[in-house]
Design a protein around this motif. Structure first.
Motif, short mmCIF file in Angstrom:
data_model
loop_
_atom_site.label_atom_id
_atom_site.label_comp_id
_atom_site.label_asym_id
_atom_site.label_seq_id
_atom_site.Cartn_x
_atom_site.Cartn_y
_atom_site.Cartn_z
N CYS A 315 4.00 11.84 13.07
CA CYS A 315 2.73 11.74 12.36
C CYS A 315 2.84 10.83 11.14
CB CYS A 315 2.25 13.12 11.92
SG CYS A 315 3.42 14.02 10.86
N TYR A 316 3.99 10.81 10.48
CA TYR A 316 4.20 9.98 9.30
C TYR A 316 4.04 8.49 9.62
CZ TYR A 316 8.73 9.40 11.53
OH TYR A 316 9.71 9.11 12.44
N PHE A 317 4.57 8.07 10.77
CA PHE A 317 4.45 6.66 11.18
C PHE A 317 3.03 6.34 11.63
CE2 PHE A 317 4.64 3.48 14.62
CZ PHE A 317 5.05 2.39 13.87
N GLU A 413 5.54 7.30 3.16
CA GLU A 413 5.77 6.13 2.31
C GLU A 413 6.86 5.24 2.88
OE1 GLU A 413 8.34 9.43 0.38
OE2 GLU A 413 6.48 9.23 1.52
N GLU A 414 7.85 5.83 3.56
CA GLU A 414 8.91 5.03 4.17
C GLU A 414 8.37 4.24 5.36
OE1 GLU A 414 12.60 7.97 2.94
OE2 GLU A 414 11.89 7.97 5.00
N ALA A 415 7.57 4.90 6.18
CA ALA A 415 6.95 4.20 7.31
C ALA A 415 6.03 3.09 6.82
CB ALA A 415 6.18 5.18 8.19
N SER A 416 5.28 3.37 5.76
CA SER A 416 4.37 2.36 5.19
C SER A 416 5.15 1.16 4.67
CB SER A 416 3.53 2.97 4.07
OG SER A 416 2.69 4.00 4.55
N ALA A 536 1.50 6.03 -1.74
CA ALA A 536 0.75 4.77 -1.66
C ALA A 536 1.73 3.60 -1.68
CB ALA A 536 -0.22 4.66 -2.83
N VAL A 537 1.49 2.64 -0.80
CA VAL A 537 2.30 1.42 -0.76
C VAL A 537 1.42 0.25 -1.18
CG1 VAL A 537 3.49 -0.21 0.74
CG2 VAL A 537 3.93 2.23 0.96
N LYS A 538 1.91 -0.50 -2.15
CA LYS A 538 1.14 -1.62 -2.66
C LYS A 538 1.43 -2.87 -1.85
CE LYS A 538 -0.34 -3.96 -6.85
NZ LYS A 538 -0.25 -4.02 -8.33
N LEU A 539 0.38 -3.47 -1.31
CA LEU A 539 0.52 -4.71 -0.56
C LEU A 539 0.69 -5.87 -1.52
CD1 LEU A 539 -2.29 -4.08 2.06
CD2 LEU A 539 0.15 -3.76 2.35
N LYS A 540 1.20 -6.97 -1.01
CA LYS A 540 1.45 -8.14 -1.85
C LYS A 540 0.15 -8.66 -2.45
CE LYS A 540 5.38 -9.48 1.00
NZ LYS A 540 5.91 -10.49 1.93
N ASN A 541 0.26 -9.21 -3.63
CA ASN A 541 -0.91 -9.70 -4.35
C ASN A 541 -1.50 -10.93 -3.67
OD1 ASN A 541 -2.82 -10.38 -6.19
ND2 ASN A 541 -1.41 -10.93 -7.83
N THR A 542 -2.76 -10.85 -3.33
CA THR A 542 -3.44 -12.00 -2.71
C THR A 542 -4.59 -12.51 -3.56
OG1 THR A 542 -4.91 -10.54 -1.48
CG2 THR A 542 -2.89 -11.22 -0.38
N ASP A 543 -4.61 -12.12 -4.82
CA ASP A 543 -5.73 -12.52 -5.69
C ASP A 543 -5.89 -14.03 -5.79
OD1 ASP A 543 -6.18 -9.88 -6.11
OD2 ASP A 543 -5.22 -9.79 -8.08
N LYS A 544 -4.78 -14.77 -5.67
CA LYS A 544 -4.83 -16.22 -5.86
C LYS A 544 -4.96 -16.98 -4.53
CE LYS A 544 -2.14 -15.99 -10.12
NZ LYS A 544 -0.93 -16.45 -10.85
N LEU A 545 -5.21 -16.24 -3.44
CA LEU A 545 -5.22 -16.89 -2.14
C LEU A 545 -6.62 -17.24 -1.65
CD1 LEU A 545 -2.49 -14.85 -0.26
CD2 LEU A 545 -2.30 -17.09 -1.32
N TYR A 546 -7.60 -17.06 -2.50
CA TYR A 546 -8.96 -17.39 -2.09
C TYR A 546 -9.21 -18.88 -2.28
CZ TYR A 546 -10.34 -12.52 -1.67
OH TYR A 546 -10.44 -11.22 -1.27
N ASP A 547 -9.98 -19.45 -1.35
CA ASP A 547 -10.38 -20.85 -1.49
C ASP A 547 -11.25 -21.00 -2.72
OD1 ASP A 547 -10.77 -21.65 2.03
OD2 ASP A 547 -9.06 -21.86 0.69
#
Length: 548
Positions: A315-317, A413-416, A536-547
């Protein structure tokens, strides 16, 4: 408060080996490290000088992520005797011997450098077990007894060269891992600005330029428009069979409505269309798919797919996977994990473990696994099992013998982290070294935990798609009085996806992996009473990836 666990930064291909003198006693933190444009992974770290002539080191395996169940750190101690250097080594736990060989080589390298500088005539090594006696012997140590080995001064240079070669090969391997991880870097997101007032044309010659470097995209052109708050797409190019919404028919010259979460094929490229909370339509590039294999793996697209957990206790995965699928940034990662090799065989690479490529043949998929799921989800579950077995990462079953036992038991959190490569945060109910079965129970001893929880939930809501979130129920000693409406969804020791948070009304949406087509609003009070972990797992920052 929130506990912070750091993962390794597989980001920039700019590697160099920085060496500092491990004999320099003026510093308590001399290190040999790998630098990634400012981010550092420590290979060997001198931690303490607890008495004259004695040093303690921590060695970190640069290939193993930071899990609760797998330690990445070994320990070594060097003690000066009369013309001797005594060398003790404590290996990592739950770690395969091939990886230990590499980490131990770093330890030997450090020991020989120390011995040469202190003019020790020999190094005495106390092997922790027979495996390390064999490893030390293969490097050039000579057996004195069943556990003690010696390396004479005449062999220093030869063994040092062998160990140094392994150190350098590890750096080269990390460079290769970094290159493989690049496919998980986030792409530019294209906001469809102005769509609410005028149509927008996609394609090499449109308002939004796509596929400029791919000749197969030159005849692609799609026009998007809005009417009464709905978004429509129509094919205005020449490639009639190269534009479709996955799970639907091909897009033609008639307008077709598109919805938040739809995966759109434009030529050989796949895009995710989002239009929900922000009310700002946008396209997120996912992957190139020249052979149409992604539609076989995820027939209705990558966003929000559903499934039912089988008899395997993973269930964790599955909850982490569901949380990933309802996050636009997570979908982008998901779309690049599986690569077709041949008919019926696929290669899986997880963003949090780019060292390992795992082959999965659909003929070998376990019948006890996930039910009513897209083929791609079944492949990911099987790949996760093979990863755990390969690195000897066990769950709650000791000495597992089959897929079901290898996957039983784990942490969301490990699976995430495996699925994203992101840093993870955990708020749990361990207080002063003692476990409590719920946040409410913990609050009787630590009242601040409820405020910490509410502040964390508010923060996660504000962060939006920057996190994927799971939560686990407590291990109840006796059956709690579960409200009748929740009998089917609140299960002891079970991990759930957290899909929505509403701090103002103090409630949140959870999804049970037993059937992900159903989502349930529960109040904060219910959550505090039955759950013991928020992850909670924080995804990489994409704030600067917008056109622009």
């Amino acid at each position: 408060m929130i506990k912070f666990n750091v993962n390794f930064p597989y980001q920039n291909n700019n590697l160099k080996l920085n060496s500092k003198n491990p004999q320099d006693s003026s510093s308590k933190s001399n290190a040999k490290s790998v630098s990634f444009n400012g981010d550092t992974v420590v290979i060997t770290q001198e931690k303490t000088l607890d008495k004259p002539g004695r040093k303690k080191y921590t060695l970190r395996d640069i290939f193993i992520p930071n899990f609760n169940k797998i330690t990445q750190e070994s320990r070594m101690t060097l003690s000066q005797g009369f013309k001797r250097l005594y060398f003790d080594y404590i290996p990592t736990k739950n770690h395969n011997i091939a990886e230990e060989y590499k980490t131990f080589s770093h330890a030997v390298y450090t020991a020989i450098i120390d011995a040469k500088k202190s003019d020790a005539k020999e190094i005495r090594f106390n092997a922790p077990n027979n495996d390390f006696s064999k490893i030390a012997n293969s490097l050039g140590f000579e057996a004195v007894s069943s556990k003690e080995l010696v390396l004479p001064e005449k062999s220093y240079d030869k063994v040092l060269k062998a160990a140094e070669d392994i150190v350098k090969s590890n750096i080269d391997e990390l460079d290769g891992i970094n290159q493989r991880a690049k496919k998980f870097e986030f792409s530019k997101v294209m906001p469809l600005l102005g769509l609410n007032t005028k149509p927008i044309t996609l394609g090499p010659s449109g308002n939004i330029r796509i596929g400029e470097n791919d000749s197969s995209m030159k005849d692609v052109q799609a026009t998007l428009s809005m009417q009464d708050g709905k978004v429509f797409i129509q094919n205005t190019g020449k490639l009639q069979n190269k534009m479709r919404i996955l799970g639907e028919s091909y897009v033609d010259t008639e307008k077709s409505e598109i919805f938040h979460g739809d995966t759109i094929q434009l030529g050989d490229e796949l895009y995710l269309f989002t239009y929900k909370d922000s009310k700002q339509p946008e396209l997120r590039f996912l992957t190139i798919d020249q052979n149409g294999s992604m539609e076989i793996l995820f027939p209705k697209g990558f966003y929000g797919f559903n499934f039912k957990q089988g008899s395997i206790g993973d269930c964790y995965f599955l909850s982490a996977l569901k949380s990933l699928s309802i996050n636009p940034k997570g979908v982008e990662l998901l779309s690049r994990m599986i690569e077709p090799i041949s008919n019926g065989e696929y290669k899986v690479t997880f963003p949090g473990f780019p060292k390992e490529d795992i082959n999965v043949n659909i003929a070998d998929l376990n019948q006890n696994g996930i039910k009513k799921a897209p083929l791609g989800v079944k492949i990911l579950e099987d790949a996760f099992y093979k990863l755990r077995k390969r690195i000897q990462w066990t769950g709650t079953v000791s000495n597992p013998k089959n897929k079901q036992e290898w996957l039983t038991g784990g942490f969301g959190e490990e699976a995430s982290h495996i699925l994203t490569g992101g840093k993870y945060y955990t708020l749990d109910t361990i207080y002063k070294g003692k476990y409590f079965s719920s946040f409410k129970d913990t609050a009787r001893r630590a009242p601040d935990i409820i405020k910490d929880l509410e502040d964390t939930l508010k923060y996660l809501k504000e962060e939006g798609n920057n996190f994927i979130i799971t939560a686990k129920t407590g291990q109840w000693k006796e059956k709690l009085s579960v409200p009748q409406d929740f009998d089917e969804i609140i299960v002891s020791g079970h991990v759930y996806s957290v899909a929505k948070i509403n701090p103002e009304e103090r409630k949140l949406v959870i999804i049970n992996p037993h059937d992900t087509s159903k989502a349930y609003w529960i109040t904060y009070d219910v959550f505090f009473k039955y759950f013991d972990s928020l992850d909670a797992v924080k995804l990489k920052n994409t704030d600067k990836l917008y056109d622009e």
